[in-house]
Design an enzyme around this catalytic site. Sequence first.
Site, mmCIF file in Angstrom:
data_model
loop_
_atom_site.group_PDB
_atom_site.id
_atom_site.type_symbol
_atom_site.label_atom_id
_atom_site.label_comp_id
_atom_site.label_asym_id
_atom_site.label_seq_id
_atom_site.Cartn_x
_atom_site.Cartn_y
_atom_site.Cartn_z
ATOM 1 N N ASP A 11 0.872 -1.171 0.000
ATOM 2 C CA ASP A 11 0.000 0.000 0.000
ATOM 3 C C ASP A 11 0.916 1.230 0.000
ATOM 4 O O ASP A 11 2.138 1.108 0.126
ATOM 5 C CB ASP A 11 -0.893 -0.016 1.254
ATOM 6 C CG ASP A 11 -1.857 1.168 1.318
ATOM 7 O OD1 ASP A 11 -2.335 1.610 0.261
ATOM 8 O OD2 ASP A 11 -2.132 1.667 2.428
ATOM 9 N N SER A 12 0.296 2.413 -0.060
ATOM 10 C CA SER A 12 1.085 3.642 0.017
ATOM 11 C C SER A 12 1.485 3.951 1.466
ATOM 12 O O SER A 12 2.380 4.748 1.710
ATOM 13 C CB SER A 12 0.266 4.808 -0.527
ATOM 14 O OG SER A 12 -0.942 4.911 0.223
ATOM 15 N N CYS A 74 -4.407 -1.864 -1.648
ATOM 16 C CA CYS A 74 -4.679 -0.449 -1.872
ATOM 17 C C CYS A 74 -5.670 -0.365 -3.023
ATOM 18 O O CYS A 74 -5.422 -0.926 -4.105
ATOM 19 C CB CYS A 74 -3.359 0.242 -2.241
ATOM 20 S SG CYS A 74 -3.565 1.927 -2.848
ATOM 21 N N GLU A 153 -3.459 8.350 8.299
ATOM 22 C CA GLU A 153 -2.007 8.164 8.212
ATOM 23 C C GLU A 153 -1.307 8.919 9.352
ATOM 24 O O GLU A 153 -0.283 8.492 9.862
ATOM 25 C CB GLU A 153 -1.515 8.641 6.837
ATOM 26 C CG GLU A 153 -0.103 8.230 6.473
ATOM 27 C CD GLU A 153 0.083 6.754 6.128
ATOM 28 O OE1 GLU A 153 -0.899 6.073 5.793
ATOM 29 O OE2 GLU A 153 1.227 6.281 6.229
ATOM 30 N N CYS A 185 -11.215 2.375 0.512
ATOM 31 C CA CYS A 185 -9.812 2.747 0.699
ATOM 32 C C CYS A 185 -9.375 1.980 1.941
ATOM 33 O O CYS A 185 -10.090 1.962 2.946
ATOM 34 C CB CYS A 185 -9.677 4.249 0.916
ATOM 35 S SG CYS A 185 -8.036 4.752 1.487
ATOM 36 N N HIS A 187 -7.337 2.557 4.110
ATOM 37 C CA HIS A 187 -7.097 3.357 5.322
ATOM 38 C C HIS A 187 -8.371 3.467 6.176
ATOM 39 O O HIS A 187 -8.298 3.677 7.390
ATOM 40 C CB HIS A 187 -6.643 4.776 4.959
ATOM 41 C CG HIS A 187 -5.188 4.878 4.625
ATOM 42 N ND1 HIS A 187 -4.644 4.337 3.485
ATOM 43 C CD2 HIS A 187 -4.154 5.467 5.289
ATOM 44 C CE1 HIS A 187 -3.343 4.592 3.465
ATOM 45 N NE2 HIS A 187 -3.016 5.273 4.546
HETATM 46 N N1 DGL Z 1 -4.913 3.033 1.094
HETATM 47 C C1 DGL Z 1 -4.990 3.398 -0.267
HETATM 48 C C2 DGL Z 1 -6.285 3.032 -0.940
HETATM 49 O O1 DGL Z 1 -6.870 2.075 -0.606
HETATM 50 C C3 DGL Z 1 -4.350 4.671 -0.734
HETATM 51 C C4 DGL Z 1 -4.521 5.937 0.002
HETATM 52 C C5 DGL Z 1 -3.639 6.997 -0.635
HETATM 53 O O2 DGL Z 1 -2.430 6.779 -0.702
HETATM 54 O O3 DGL Z 1 -4.183 8.021 -1.108
HETATM 55 O O4 DGL Z 1 -6.743 3.667 -1.840
#
Ligand code: DGL
Length: 279
Positions: A11-12, A74, A153, A185, A187
């Site tokens: 993931d990021s 992600c 984050e 997402c 997150h």
């Molecule tokens: N967690 C990621 C997702 O599911 C990316 C969030 C990001 O880096 O903007 O989209």
Amino acid sequence: MSDPRPIGVFDSGVGGLTVLRELQQQLPQESTIYFADLGHFPYGPRYQAQVRHFALNIIRFLEKLDVKMVVIACNTATAAALNTAREVFDIPIIGVITPGAEAAVAVTRNKKVGVISTEGTLQSQEYLHTIREANPTISVFPKAAPKLVDLVEAGKAQAPETEDVLREDLEDIQRFGADTLILGCTHYPLLRPLIGKILGDEVTVVDSAETTAARVKRVLAKNGLEYADHETPRHQIYVTGSPERFTKTARILFGQDLPPITTVRLELVEAMTGREGAA
Ligand code: DGL
């Protein structure tokens, strides 16, 4: 047959750890390598071509570490890179969009589904297509909620300012009358307590962590890739940026079980994978 190689997950940032945690719960004997591309965080506002470039590089890096499968934990990277990655690599690659979309199709009663995601995922319309493919009579209300990514984050998943942002982001979806909300997402599952507080019991909240882990289990089994022995699994984390903030938030999820974190330089990842420069 028993395959001891690790599963690669990326993931990021911290979001994909929600998928990793579920994987470790459902497949406790498997070793894992988690890759957080902190140096390029966030992915959400970037062009798809750029996110695809990052994702393919990460998969090449994980492939060099001899993973037996990759989970794109992600949504933004799944939307941007899953199809291409499957053309380029021979190992099985699993994304998070189809598992979440299918779970929502299975639970909605009034056929109104809301999706919160990054801008990149929204633009790709992948959730709309996947849901409509499964059931064309379902209405989908997509909403980009990029501020939430930064707040999670930053370790502010429970903060009052996050509740304010969330209330605003969920307003349209509530007005639309969705009985199901997809956390599009990775997150966002960290916001579940606040989401529950705002939406109450009327709305079923779906995230792809559980369904993705179940899919990983099925694909490993189908391909004879599971690790069936009982040696202690090995877990590692690689990050491409400063790990302080990441470590703090990751501890909320993993506590003392947080795997060791190694920082790798972005240029090194590019060099290892034999690609130079950004897209
Ligand atoms: N967690 C990621 C997702 O599911 C990316 C969030 C990001 O880096 O903007 O989209």
